[in-house]
Design a protein around this motif. Structure first.
Motif, PDB file in Angstrom:
ATOM      1  N   PHE A 162     -75.044  15.166  -1.668  1.00  0.00           N
ATOM      2  CA  PHE A 162     -75.271  15.580  -3.344  1.00  0.00           C
ATOM      3  C   PHE A 162     -76.568  16.569  -3.046  1.00  0.00           C
ATOM      4  O   PHE A 162     -76.502  17.869  -3.808  1.00  0.00           O
ATOM      5  N   ASP A 163     -77.331  16.228  -2.295  1.00  0.00           N
ATOM      6  CA  ASP A 163     -78.756  16.906  -1.890  1.00  0.00           C
ATOM      7  C   ASP A 163     -78.288  18.333  -1.446  1.00  0.00           C
ATOM      8  O   ASP A 163     -79.017  19.392  -1.828  1.00  0.00           O
ATOM      9  N   LEU A 164     -77.222  18.291  -0.445  1.00  0.00           N
ATOM     10  CA  LEU A 164     -76.924  19.598   0.085  1.00  0.00           C
ATOM     11  C   LEU A 164     -76.232  20.401  -1.078  1.00  0.00           C
ATOM     12  O   LEU A 164     -76.471  21.737  -1.063  1.00  0.00           O
ATOM     13  N   TYR A 165     -75.459  19.857  -1.907  1.00  0.00           N
ATOM     14  CA  TYR A 165     -74.773  20.686  -2.951  1.00  0.00           C
ATOM     15  C   TYR A 165     -75.779  21.290  -3.859  1.00  0.00           C
ATOM     16  O   TYR A 165     -75.666  22.276  -4.114  1.00  0.00           O
ATOM     17  N   ALA A 166     -76.697  20.314  -4.185  1.00  0.00           N
ATOM     18  CA  ALA A 166     -77.976  20.721  -5.213  1.00  0.00           C
ATOM     19  C   ALA A 166     -78.374  22.014  -4.687  1.00  0.00           C
ATOM     20  O   ALA A 166     -78.952  23.047  -5.175  1.00  0.00           O
ATOM     21  N   ALA A 167     -78.924  21.924  -3.430  1.00  0.00           N
ATOM     22  CA  ALA A 167     -79.764  23.133  -2.929  1.00  0.00           C
ATOM     23  C   ALA A 167     -78.864  24.344  -2.369  1.00  0.00           C
ATOM     24  O   ALA A 167     -79.594  25.526  -2.333  1.00  0.00           O
ATOM     25  N   THR A 205     -89.240  25.430 -14.972  1.00  0.00           N
ATOM     26  CA  THR A 205     -89.760  24.080 -14.823  1.00  0.00           C
ATOM     27  C   THR A 205     -89.154  23.643 -13.421  1.00  0.00           C
ATOM     28  O   THR A 205     -88.481  24.418 -12.826  1.00  0.00           O
ATOM     29  N   THR A 206     -89.341  22.345 -13.163  1.00  0.00           N
ATOM     30  CA  THR A 206     -88.795  21.782 -11.947  1.00  0.00           C
ATOM     31  C   THR A 206     -87.992  20.987 -12.305  1.00  0.00           C
ATOM     32  O   THR A 206     -87.604  20.511 -13.356  1.00  0.00           O
ATOM     33  N   PRO A 207     -86.788  20.736 -11.211  1.00  0.00           N
ATOM     34  CA  PRO A 207     -85.210  19.999 -11.549  1.00  0.00           C
ATOM     35  C   PRO A 207     -85.606  18.538 -11.970  1.00  0.00           C
ATOM     36  O   PRO A 207     -84.884  18.209 -12.843  1.00  0.00           O
ATOM     37  N   ASP A 208     -86.849  18.149 -11.841  1.00  0.00           N
ATOM     38  CA  ASP A 208     -87.017  16.572 -12.230  1.00  0.00           C
ATOM     39  C   ASP A 208     -87.597  16.521 -13.616  1.00  0.00           C
ATOM     40  O   ASP A 208     -87.575  15.488 -14.188  1.00  0.00           O
ATOM     41  N   ARG A 209     -87.882  17.665 -14.268  1.00  0.00           N
ATOM     42  CA  ARG A 209     -88.227  17.763 -15.501  1.00  0.00           C
ATOM     43  C   ARG A 209     -87.211  18.319 -16.599  1.00  0.00           C
ATOM     44  O   ARG A 209     -87.579  18.534 -17.798  1.00  0.00           O
ATOM     45  N   PHE A 219     -84.660  28.460  -2.889  1.00  0.00           N
ATOM     46  CA  PHE A 219     -85.937  27.492  -2.682  1.00  0.00           C
ATOM     47  C   PHE A 219     -85.764  26.433  -1.496  1.00  0.00           C
ATOM     48  O   PHE A 219     -84.439  25.945  -1.673  1.00  0.00           O
ATOM     49  N   PRO A 220     -86.618  26.269  -0.657  1.00  0.00           N
ATOM     50  CA  PRO A 220     -86.292  24.928   0.148  1.00  0.00           C
ATOM     51  C   PRO A 220     -86.279  23.777  -0.845  1.00  0.00           C
ATOM     52  O   PRO A 220     -86.840  23.667  -1.678  1.00  0.00           O
ATOM     53  N   ALA A 221     -85.047  23.050  -0.486  1.00  0.00           N
ATOM     54  CA  ALA A 221     -84.913  21.949  -1.265  1.00  0.00           C
ATOM     55  C   ALA A 221     -85.832  20.974  -1.393  1.00  0.00           C
ATOM     56  O   ALA A 221     -86.583  20.343  -0.306  1.00  0.00           O
ATOM     57  N   THR A 222     -86.223  20.294  -2.611  1.00  0.00           N
ATOM     58  CA  THR A 222     -86.935  19.264  -2.762  1.00  0.00           C
ATOM     59  C   THR A 222     -86.449  17.966  -2.741  1.00  0.00           C
ATOM     60  O   THR A 222     -87.192  16.865  -2.701  1.00  0.00           O
ATOM     61  N   ASN A 223     -85.114  17.873  -2.968  1.00  0.00           N
ATOM     62  CA  ASN A 223     -84.154  16.922  -3.481  1.00  0.00           C
ATOM     63  C   ASN A 223     -84.976  16.024  -4.388  1.00  0.00           C
ATOM     64  O   ASN A 223     -84.838  14.887  -4.546  1.00  0.00           O
ATOM     65  N   CYS A 224     -85.793  16.674  -5.342  1.00  0.00           N
ATOM     66  CA  CYS A 224     -86.452  15.901  -6.269  1.00  0.00           C
ATOM     67  C   CYS A 224     -85.886  16.426  -7.669  1.00  0.00           C
ATOM     68  O   CYS A 224     -86.490  17.214  -8.267  1.00  0.00           O
ATOM     69  N   GLY A 260     -79.128  27.167  -5.533  1.00  0.00           N
ATOM     70  CA  GLY A 260     -79.872  25.889  -5.457  1.00  0.00           C
ATOM     71  C   GLY A 260     -80.768  25.616  -6.855  1.00  0.00           C
ATOM     72  O   GLY A 260     -81.009  26.555  -7.362  1.00  0.00           O
ATOM     73  N   ILE A 261     -80.465  24.243  -7.127  1.00  0.00           N
ATOM     74  CA  ILE A 261     -81.127  24.005  -8.321  1.00  0.00           C
ATOM     75  C   ILE A 261     -82.540  24.029  -8.300  1.00  0.00           C
ATOM     76  O   ILE A 261     -83.249  24.236  -9.567  1.00  0.00           O
ATOM     77  N   ASP A 262     -83.415  23.952  -7.451  1.00  0.00           N
ATOM     78  CA  ASP A 262     -84.894  24.345  -7.576  1.00  0.00           C
ATOM     79  C   ASP A 262     -85.126  25.657  -7.975  1.00  0.00           C
ATOM     80  O   ASP A 262     -85.897  25.889  -8.830  1.00  0.00           O
ATOM     81  N   ALA A 263     -84.580  26.601  -7.425  1.00  0.00           N
ATOM     82  CA  ALA A 263     -84.765  27.882  -7.858  1.00  0.00           C
ATOM     83  C   ALA A 263     -84.181  28.196  -9.341  1.00  0.00           C
ATOM     84  O   ALA A 263     -84.692  28.773 -10.186  1.00  0.00           O
ATOM     85  N   ALA A 264     -83.079  27.460  -9.528  1.00  0.00           N
ATOM     86  CA  ALA A 264     -82.498  28.038 -10.869  1.00  0.00           C
ATOM     87  C   ALA A 264     -83.046  27.057 -12.044  1.00  0.00           C
ATOM     88  O   ALA A 264     -83.272  27.572 -13.039  1.00  0.00           O
TER      89      ALA A 264
END
Length: 758
Positions: free
Chosen positions: A147-152, A173-177, A55-60, A162-166
């Motif tokens: 860290f955003d690059l790592y997470a993405a 859910t979303t990474p912030d939840r 997923f495109p990184a939301t950095n959220c 990437g964390i958003d897809a994972a």
């Protein structure tokens, strides 16, 4: 000595400049197309070009995830310059003790470098390169950006990156939840992505997660103060241990599959926040599924439902097709060009109001018609002779609207349809002819809904440029509110909670397309049902198939039509009309009423149907000045239609009074007022049809007579065809040529037509 320092400084400066010239690691990867609603609920996604769910990184992402990753991967991330010598030493000691490689000592920054270099071999040389590039990366980006690059770009097993897809794939859910347990699970996965295998790695994954949660309780990770908002106490720890490991990845939602595909055309690889309402979209999906289950039993496989909020000019729900359809489920029927049926009639109705060619209550001819071989018919095959325009719209009668189109003209209507955005109108006006109003053209559900949306928006805003006045739109919608609803909605008026809507259906020739459009104060709902391959099915009509879907959808929107009150008085006018004909009153109209109209020049003329008829002393016969001494007091006012209109009208209007017969010997009235041709038209070119065996069939000619019992004598080029009474129809089967068809009744009244037979 000074020279020595200068050389050293020069070398150091050269090395430093060379270091700065090293390119910063970059990621050149493709991303998934992701579409969410305004609350970031995932509507659907399309896999990236390389087959990865990236997923495109939301950095959220939540602070929980950040702290878990630092605790597991790099406790001193916020302190080191890109590499950590202590970690290298610790890793070497652990590896020597174990006799195998357990740890690599890489920092998060170094892992970002390794991920960007896409699969380079893990050698000592590569490790040195990673250290150098990591320091270069630290000079260019902040710790948060790294860290955003790592997470993405971290791998999370399978084709999840990437964390958003994972977060979506494993926890829906979303990474912030994320919870603490979920964040810990995702923190350990990049180190061992194969552990997501539900049959092999769940126990090991849980062990690692629990170990990380235990470590968090006595964490030594360094965190700046701004990242210390989340607390992890004993209660959090106990509850986190109780959470289960995900059994398998979730399927990504396909709530708006075709909308996502459409979005991808212009926003490929982007994260698009759409105007789709998640809850409404989900409910409409269920409605589409319910009706598909019913319709598919009749071989009707495909459906499209499109809802817009015309006030905000945004899409609310988009069902391009039912994904469970056995055929063509991937075809987006909202964008498909299909035969329009009667769904365009309100546009002509409004245009004729603005042009002064029509008044809402004005009667229109509802009789069979032949236009150079084009013979449109009403759906039921029945005709009323004369029908008020608003009723003709509500009943979707064909012949009155062909009559209207003749008045308005095909080229003007063709231009109007293109002006309101119907992109399927691709041929010249002559290609469509009068069929333009009855389904001879094609349009998409997308264009039709947005055209109605522009009309509706015009009632509330002057910023919308549509070729209709507010008054004509309001009158058109008012007429559309009077349509009879489907059987299961027939008692809607008796429920206080029921909402009034303006709506219209359409059915294409051959029962191939069923349409329904509804307008409320805020929404336009469009429905199309049929088969993508164009196969027609019995019973596939707008009223029986598409309308039930429409009203199910409108019911969940909980919105209706209220009176339009913001029309400028300068845009409308009051007109006194004849109560029976609906046309501007003449001197002979005895009952009148006042209606609203767009402020325009009325082109219809006054009511021609109320006539002053002179009678003899007995009031049994019509008389005329040249054959009878007329007494100006011996007359009556008659509501008199043309012979053809009257012939059909009195079938359903038993109280209609026909004109009295003309006094014998006083036949000076116009012959057309006694009888008239229903078929053929003057100067018609007719083609004799052929049967299955190639034999020539007959053409049926028909006239209407004010007194059907009168005998009518038929001739073709002075050759007798026969005599008719009561039903005045005559079959002919003649050779090609030019002919004069003549009809003479027993009183000597005569009418004729010049025709050509091919």
């Amino acid at each position: 000595m000074k020279r020595k320092y200068i050389i050293i400084l020069s070398v150091l400066f050269t090395v430093f400049v060379g270091f700065l010239c090293i390119p910063v690691p970059r990621f050149e990867t493709s991303f998934s197309t992701v579409v969410t609603d305004a609350n970031r609920n995932l509507l659907g996604a399309r896999v990236a070009d390389d087959g990865q769910w990236r997923f495109p990184a939301t950095n959220c992402y939540s602070e929980k995830y950040l702290r878990c990753v630092l605790e597991y991967e790099d406790k001193y991330f916020f302190l080191h310059p890109g590499f950590n010598p202590v970690s290298f030493v610790d890793a070497a000691v652990d590896n020597i003790k174990a006799g195998r490689v357990l740890r690599g000592g890489s920092t998060i920054t170094m892992q970002v470098v390794r991920l960007s270099r896409n699969g380079k071999p893990r050698t000592f040389k590569e490790k040195i390169i990673e250290v150098i590039l990591a320091m270069r990366l630290e000079m260019r980006h902040s710790k948060k950006e790294i860290f955003d690059l790592y997470a993405a770009h971290a791998p999370f097993g399978g084709n999840v990156v990437g964390i958003d897809a994972a977060a979506w794939r494993y926890f829906n859910t979303t990474p912030d939840r994320l919870t603490w347990s979920e964040a810990a699970t995702l923190a350990v996965l990049p180190n061992s992505p194969s552990l997501v295998n539900p049959s092999k790695g769940r126990d090991e994954l849980k062990r690692k997660r629990d170990a990380l949660l235990t470590s968090l309780c006595k964490s030594k990770s360094y965190l700046p103060e701004k990242f210390k908002k989340e607390t992890f106490d004993e209660e959090d720890f106990e509850l986190s241990l109780l959470e289960n490991i995900p059994p398998k990845p979730y399927d990504l939602p396909t709530l708006a599959f075709h909308f996502v595909c459409e979005t991808e055309k212009n926003h490929k690889g982007e994260n698009t926040v759409s105007s789709i309402n998640y809850e409404i979209q989900a409910k409409v999906n269920e409605i589409a599924k319910k009706h598909y289950n019913t319709n598919s039993a009749n071989g009707i496989e495909n459906i499209g439902v499109y809802i817009i909020d015309f006030q905000e000019q945004k899409t609310i729900a988009y069902i391009g097709n039912h994904l469970g359809a056995k055929d063509a489920a991937m075809v987006d029927m909202i964008k498909a060009q299909r035969s329009t049926g009667s769904i365009l009639k309100p546009f002509l109705y409004a245009a004729c109001l603005d042009a002064g060619l029509l008044l809402p209550t004005m009667i229109l001819p509802d009789v069979p018609i032949n236009l150079s071989g084009y013979t449109p018919q009403n759906y039921t095959g029945e005709y009323s002779g004369a029908v008020p325009a608003d009723i003709a719209l509500q009943k979707s009668l064909n012949t009155p609207f062909v009559h209207l189109l003749r008045q308005y003209s095909v080229p003007k209507f063709h231009h109007l349809l293109k002006e309101i955005g119907l992109s399927g109108i691709v041929f010249e006006p002559d290609h469509y002819g009068y069929s333009l109003i009855l389904g001879g053209a094609e349009a998409s559900l997308f264009d039709i809904v947005n055209a109605y949306g522009s009309m509706a928006k015009k009632l509330y805003s002057d910023s919308i440029d549509v070729p209709f006045s507010k008054t004509s739109i309001a009158l058109t919608f008012e007429a559309m509110c009077g349509l009879n609803r489907p059987n299961d909605q027939s008692g809607w008026r008796y429920f206080a909670s029921s909402k009034k809507i303006a709506w219209k259906t359409g059915t294409s020739f051959g029962f191939k397309d069923a349409w329904a459009v509804g307008i409320t104060n805020r929404y336009v709902v469009g429905v199309w049902c049929g088969n993508a391959d164009g196969e027609g099915r019995p019973g596939l009509t707008g009223s029986s198939v598409a309308a039930p879907v429409l009203f199910d959808v409108v019911n969940i929107l909980n919105d209706g039509v209220s009176a339009i009150e913001n029309i400028d008085e300068n845009e409308e006018m009051s007109v006194e009309v004849c109560a029976e004909s609906g046309m501007p009153k003449s001197q002979y109209c005895t009952e009148t009423m006042t209606i609203k109209m767009p402020k325009t020049e009325i082109m219809t003329g006054v009511c021609p149907y109320h006539k002053k008829v002179f009678l003899d002393k007995t009031h049994q016969y019509q008389v005329f000045p040249d054959c009878y001494n007329i007494d100006n007091e011996d007359f009556e006012i008659y509501y008199s239609l043309s012979p053809v209109m009257e012939w059909f009208y009195r079938k359903t209007n038993p109280l209609y009074r026909s004109l009295p017969p003309v006094m014998p010997g006083c036949n000076t009235e116009k012959q057309e007022s006694v009888m008239s041709f229903i078929y053929p038209e003057e100067s018609a070119t007719l083609i004799i049809p052929k049967g299955i065996k190639g034999d020539r069939q007959s053409i049926i000619f028909e006239i209407a007579h004010r007194n059907p019992k009168k005998r009518v004598y038929w001739t073709l080029n002075e050759k007798s065809l026969g005599v008719t009474s009561n039903i005045h129809q005559m079959p002919i089967n003649s050779e090609p040529g030019s002919y004069v068809l003549r009809c003479v009744d027993e009183d000597g009244n005569e009418i004729s037509r010049n025709i050509t037979i091919k």
